[in-house]
Design an enzyme around this catalytic site. Structure first.
Site, PDB file in Angstrom:
ATOM      1  N   PRO A   9       1.114  -1.400   0.118  1.00 42.74           N
ATOM      2  CA  PRO A   9       0.158  -0.047   0.141  1.00 42.74           C
ATOM      3  C   PRO A   9       1.099   1.672  -0.036  1.00 42.74           C
ATOM      4  CG  PRO A   9       0.096  -1.518   1.864  1.00 42.74           C
ATOM      5  CD  PRO A   9       0.522  -1.458   1.069  1.00 42.74           C
ATOM      6  N   ASN A  10       0.320   2.624  -0.846  1.00 42.47           N
ATOM      7  CA  ASN A  10       0.993   3.471  -1.159  1.00 42.47           C
ATOM      8  C   ASN A  10       1.645   3.459  -1.506  1.00 42.47           C
ATOM      9  OD1 ASN A  10      -1.340   4.664   1.095  1.00 42.47           O
ATOM     10  ND2 ASN A  10       0.302   3.858   2.294  1.00 42.47           N
ATOM     11  N   ARG A  17       5.339  10.804  -2.553  1.00 43.76           N
ATOM     12  CA  ARG A  17       5.167  10.643  -1.604  1.00 43.76           C
ATOM     13  C   ARG A  17       7.041  10.630  -0.321  1.00 43.76           C
ATOM     14  NH1 ARG A  17       4.924   4.836   1.036  1.00 43.76           N
ATOM     15  NH2 ARG A  17       4.101   5.447   3.279  1.00 43.76           N
ATOM     16  N   TYR A  22      11.987   8.440   1.199  1.00 42.99           N
ATOM     17  CA  TYR A  22      11.702   7.211  -0.224  1.00 42.99           C
ATOM     18  C   TYR A  22      11.663   6.883  -1.301  1.00 42.99           C
ATOM     19  CZ  TYR A  22       7.997   5.938   3.973  1.00 42.99           C
ATOM     20  OH  TYR A  22       7.310   5.014   4.638  1.00 42.99           O
ATOM     21  N   ASN A  73       8.031  -6.061  -1.149  1.00 42.03           N
ATOM     22  CA  ASN A  73       8.158  -4.072  -0.557  1.00 42.03           C
ATOM     23  C   ASN A  73       6.268  -5.141   0.267  1.00 42.03           C
ATOM     24  OD1 ASN A  73       8.288  -2.177   1.553  1.00 42.03           O
ATOM     25  ND2 ASN A  73       8.844  -0.962  -0.112  1.00 42.03           N
ATOM     26  N   ALA A  76       3.389  -1.246   4.745  1.00 43.53           N
ATOM     27  CA  ALA A  76       2.518  -1.062   6.361  1.00 43.53           C
ATOM     28  C   ALA A  76       1.676  -2.566   6.415  1.00 43.53           C
ATOM     29  CB  ALA A  76       1.727   0.540   6.407  1.00 43.53           C
ATOM     30  N   GLU A  97      12.375  -9.667   1.775  1.00 39.46           N
ATOM     31  CA  GLU A  97      11.803  -8.955   1.697  1.00 39.46           C
ATOM     32  C   GLU A  97      12.703  -7.021   1.579  1.00 39.46           C
ATOM     33  OE1 GLU A  97      10.844  -9.079   6.531  1.00 39.46           O
ATOM     34  OE2 GLU A  97       9.761  -7.040   5.612  1.00 39.46           O
ATOM     35  N   HIS A  99      12.607  -2.660   1.923  1.00 40.34           N
ATOM     36  CA  HIS A  99      11.889  -1.699   2.038  1.00 40.34           C
ATOM     37  C   HIS A  99      13.338  -0.334   1.898  1.00 40.34           C
ATOM     38  CE1 HIS A  99       9.482  -3.509   4.799  1.00 40.34           C
ATOM     39  NE2 HIS A  99      10.196  -4.479   4.935  1.00 40.34           N
ATOM     40  N   ARG A 106      13.863   4.124  12.220  1.00 43.72           N
ATOM     41  CA  ARG A 106      12.809   5.153  12.256  1.00 43.72           C
ATOM     42  C   ARG A 106      12.109   4.202  13.276  1.00 43.72           C
ATOM     43  NH1 ARG A 106       9.837   4.567   6.344  1.00 43.72           N
ATOM     44  NH2 ARG A 106       8.539   6.123   7.523  1.00 43.72           N
TER      45      ARG A 106
HETATM   46  C1  DQA Z   1       8.270   0.844   3.777  1.00 48.31           C
HETATM   47  C2  DQA Z   1       8.747   1.003   5.357  1.00 48.31           C
HETATM   48  C3  DQA Z   1       7.394   0.905   5.910  1.00 48.31           C
HETATM   49  O1  DQA Z   1       7.674   0.872   7.069  1.00 48.31           O
HETATM   50  C4  DQA Z   1       6.556   2.199   5.463  1.00 48.31           C
HETATM   51  O2  DQA Z   1       4.832   1.621   5.790  1.00 48.31           O
HETATM   52  C5  DQA Z   1       5.981   2.113   3.970  1.00 48.31           C
HETATM   53  C6  DQA Z   1       7.194   1.655   2.745  1.00 48.31           C
HETATM   54  C7  DQA Z   1       9.840   1.023   2.987  1.00 48.31           C
HETATM   55  O3  DQA Z   1       9.738   0.517   1.706  1.00 48.31           O
HETATM   56  O4  DQA Z   1      10.739   1.798   3.695  1.00 48.31           O
HETATM   57  O5  DQA Z   1       5.232   2.141   2.806  1.00 48.31           O
HETATM   58  O6  DQA Z   1       7.931  -0.209   3.802  1.00 48.31           O
END
Ligand code: DQA
Length: 140
Positions: A9-10, A17, A22, A73, A76, A97, A99, A106
């Site tokens: 998501p997002n 964003r 990011y 990825n 959240a 995985e 990120h 963080r």
């Molecule tokens: C994320 C880190 C997560 O905590 C966050 O909710 C994201 C992006 C990252 O790529 O750093 O949406 O997965």
């Protein structure tokens, strides 16, 4: 080798964003660069992003017996979703995985990832390069 690149998501908003966290690359940029990286190394890569958890679960179910490895990825959902962990647990191939940010640097709620209990490798804090590093690791 068939690689499946999944973004949660997002992440469709990448580029605009919180670019300080990011980066400025869009998801389309990242998918294209990761696919090109995989293809140069003789692998195929399919990319999928969704903001709907059920759609993500169904995409993982459909990957069983088809994809050799998943690069995900979970965004959240990393921090919230036992359902995502359970879906990945019935996938036979390797799971990387990724990120973009270093989640351990963080807020405390980002330090735990359910997906990490299944992931064979975790890459965090390398920005978009982390996806290409995951490809290299999977193909090595
Ligand atoms: C994320 C880190 C997560 O905590 C966050 O909710 C994201 C992006 C990252 O790529 O750093 O949406 O997965």
């Amino acid at each position: 080798m068939n690689l499946l690149l999944l973004n949660g998501p997002n992440l469709n908003l990448l580029g605009t964003r919180q670019p300080d966290i990011y980066g400025h690359e869009t998801l389309a940029d990242i998918e294209a660069a990761t696919r090109a990286h995989a293809e140069l190394r003789g692998a195929m890569l399919e990319a999928f992003q969704t903001n709907h958890e059920g759609e993500m679960l169904e995409r993982i179910h459909a990957a069983r017996g088809v994809a050799d490895a998943i690069i995900i990825n979970p965004a959240a959902w990393s921090h919230t979703s036992v359902a995502l962990l359970d879906a990945l647990n019935v996938f036979d191939g390797r799971v990387a995985e990724v990120h973009l940010s270093n989640i351990h640097k963080r807020e405390a709620f980002r330090h735990h990832s359910y997906v990490s209990a299944r992931a064979d490798a975790v890459l965090a804090g390398m920005g978009a390069f982390g996806y290409r590093a995951a490809v290299d690791w999977l193909l090595a």
